[in-house]
Design an enzyme around this catalytic site. Structure first.
Site, PDB file in Angstrom:
ATOM      1  N   ASP A 107      35.791  42.046  40.992  1.00 61.79           N
ATOM      2  CA  ASP A 107      36.308  42.415  42.297  1.00 61.79           C
ATOM      3  C   ASP A 107      35.175  42.392  43.318  1.00 61.79           C
ATOM      4  OD1 ASP A 107      38.866  43.372  43.520  1.00 61.79           O
ATOM      5  OD2 ASP A 107      39.151  44.161  41.494  1.00 61.79           O
ATOM      6  N   ASP A 221      38.829  41.605  47.551  1.00 61.71           N
ATOM      7  CA  ASP A 221      39.682  42.712  47.967  1.00 61.71           C
ATOM      8  C   ASP A 221      39.821  42.776  49.485  1.00 61.71           C
ATOM      9  OD1 ASP A 221      40.975  45.415  47.267  1.00 61.71           O
ATOM     10  OD2 ASP A 221      39.419  46.017  48.694  1.00 61.71           O
ATOM     11  N   HIS A 348      47.287  46.355  40.011  1.00 62.95           N
ATOM     12  CA  HIS A 348      46.940  47.780  39.997  1.00 62.95           C
ATOM     13  C   HIS A 348      47.448  48.526  41.228  1.00 62.95           C
ATOM     14  CE1 HIS A 348      43.985  45.855  42.520  1.00 62.95           C
ATOM     15  NE2 HIS A 348      43.619  47.031  43.002  1.00 62.95           N
TER      16      HIS A 348
END
Length: 578
Positions: A107, A221, A348
């Site tokens: 990430d 992200d 998630h």
């Protein structure tokens, strides 16, 4: 045309042929009994991942963090959080994956840092080059503003009326600096000021550092939020998320993304997928490919909003309402417009896919395998989220105290403050449909009290259905969701038509059947999905075929020919067309 026959195509790439498996480390496997998943725990399960057949592991943040947002608030990009292990543990995991011809992507969280990051600590002190690393502004006189914000100096409110995605205002006052700072997420996640070239140079340094350590790419992200509108103007107060039109896809976003690609990413054989939660299909398309902004693919969320109301995900009168015809239209538009798609229905940040898009009760296995068929036969790179391969479902959060997710908690608090609800019970149904915590309950490895995830007290409650839904039971049952995922992954690996084939939608107005054809040169595959709990007769496909072959189906005895057949509830069949 099988994968064993070389396909001479300019657009062939390893990340297009891969199946990605997303790991949320905190909830995957706990090796030391402290109730928190860790990197050694992931390493223990590498053989399991290899057996499933996935090619790429996407590892959610394991960086050093105070964990106000479960790792998405990074304190040090080059250190591993103690609870997850050490850098040596991470290096061992990477070595194990690469030894099995599996890849690892990390990430990349660079819209914001933790408020404990050295950059922010030095910025609040106005320390040299770090003074303008974040968005610092003077407040407004309260008498001149028509909005309220968090506590600040007497008679002063925040610089504008923007909302945080996690609820409440997007600004907090810092006593040490004597100014307000912007945080589109939690107050502990201040937004970096990407207008500052020194910020961009330091971010590039972090990217290159990890690529030099041998990782194979990044999931990026909130990458659509890097550029804020000049002057930080007020947002429309009637919008569900005030100010979002000014902090998503700002004026310099494409410049920033292209700069990252040209300066760093283009020098590596690295996979990049950008999370763009507020992007249109057109904006996502502009970000993809060497002729765009350099990203390989984008998580574009139109299809994930098919069950949202006019005022956002919490705006429905009843949770779970959506239309298959609308989903088909959205998905087909993306298939036509995007150079390459990121195929997902879970991660998630969203509820469990079988609880949201299937039937997690009577037809749990059937709907879970239908959804798997959809994800693994569309054009794009499929993403499997941990636990989906066994059909894990949403949990039941009986009280506010059982919730960890700051986004859910912030939404509940906003509703309480606005007088829209009187107590948690008023919103419990929505929480049990919508909360991000559903995806974060520990992976159910066995039927033990800790679900085989931990010998200790798990950091988040284990789903009570672990006794019947767990990996051990799924692997022992040859007809389980797990074995179907494995067969689908093997099929996709063997058939180039399921990877590179063009997509054509059939029966666009049918409210039960989702049917489409994949075509690659002289190869064709037909996929027919009865996305409903009622039988459906297949009629009017208009697809010529001589003796179609069944490649895979999620019932033991799928119909040998599609036209005129009756598909059972949530039945999925993939045919090779002659």
């Amino acid at each position: 045309m099988s994968r064993s026959e070389p396909l001479e195509r300019a657009d062939r790439a390893w990340w297009k042929e891969a199946v990605v498996y997303q790991i949320y480390p905190r909830s995957f496997n706990d090796s030391d009994g402290d109730g928190v998943g860790d990197i050694p725990g992931i390493a223990e399960k590498v053989d399991y991942l290899e057996r499933l057949g996935v090619d790429v592991i996407w590892l959610c943040p394991v960086y050093d963090s105070p964990n106000h947002d479960n790792g998405y608030d990074i304190r040090d990009y080059r250190s591993i959080l103690d609870a997850f292990g050490t850098m040596a543990d991470w290096e061992e995991l990477l070595e194990k994956l690469h030894a099995r011809d599996m890849r690892l992507i990390m990430d990349l969280v660079v819209n914001h840092t933790s408020s404990e990051h050295e950059w922010f600590r030095r910025s609040r002190r106005r320390d040299g080059k770090y003074e303008d690393y974040y968005h610092w502004e003077e407040g407004r006189p309260a008498a001149e503003a028509d909005y309220e914000t968090a506590d600040g100096p007497a008679g002063e409110v925040a610089p504008n009326n923007w909302d945080s995605i996690f609820g409440g205002p997007a600004w907090s006052y810092d006593e040490e600096r004597g100014q307000w700072y912007l945080h589109i997420f939690d107050a502990h996640q201040p937004d970096l000021n990407w207008r500052n070239p020194a910020v961009r140079a330091d971010v590039e340094g972090e990217i290159e550092w990890w690529l030099e350590k041998g990782i194979d790419g990044f999931r990026m992200d909130a990458i659509d939020l890097l550029s804020k509108a000049e002057g930080l103007p007020d947002g429309d107060p009637d919008d569900a998320l005030v100010g979002s039109e000014h902090y998503s896809h700002g004026p310099r976003l494409r410049e920033y993304l292209r700069e990252l690609y040209d300066d760093v990413l283009s020098n590596y054989d690295a996979m990049t997928v950008g999370e763009m939660g507020m992007a249109s299909v057109e904006a996502a398309a502009d970000s993809i490919g060497e002729n765009g902004d350099g990203l390989d693919m984008v998580f574009q969320f139109d299809h994930m909003n098919v069950d949202a109301g006019e005022n956002g995900p919490w705006g429905r009168a009843e949770p779970g309402e959506w239309k298959l015809t609308e989903l088909k239209e959205i998905v087909s538009r993306k298939q036509r417009r995007l150079e390459w798609d990121a195929l997902f229905l879970s991660n998630h940040d969203v509820p469990r896919l079988v609880s949201r898009f299937g039937d997690d009760d009577r037809y749990r296995e059937e709907s879970a395998t239908l959804i798997a068929t959809f994800l693994l036969t569309m054009r794009g790179t499929p993403y499997v989220y941990q636990g989906d391969e066994i059909g894990m479902t949403n949990a039941d959060f009986r009280s506010r105290e059982e919730i960890d997710d700051p986004q859910t908690l912030g939404t509940i608090d906003d509703l309480l403050e606005a007088g829209a609800i009187d107590s948690y019970e008023d919103v419990r149904e929505f929480v049990n449909y919508r909360s991000r915590d559903h995806a974060r309950t520990p992976v159910q490895w066995t039927d033990s009290p800790g679900a085989g995830f931990t010998d200790g007290e798990p950091w988040l409650k284990v789903n009570e259905n672990r006794s019947r839904i767990n990996v051990e039971a799924a692997i022992a049952n040859g007809d389980s969701v797990w074995h179907y995922y494995r067969r689908l992954i093997e099929l996709r690996d063997a058939e180039d038509v399921l990877v590179y084939g063009e997509y054509d939608l059939l029966l666009p107005e049918d409210e039960q059947l989702f049917a489409y054809v994949r075509t690659l040169e002289d190869e064709r595959a037909l996929i027919v999905l009865n996305w409903s709990a009622e039988p459906a007769v297949v009629d009017g496909l208009g697809v010529a075929a001589d003796g179609p072959d069944v490649l895979v189906g999620n019932y033991d005895d799928p119909p040998t020919a599609p036209e005129g057949s009756e598909l059972r509830p949530y039945e999925a069949v993939v045919y090779r067309l002659g």
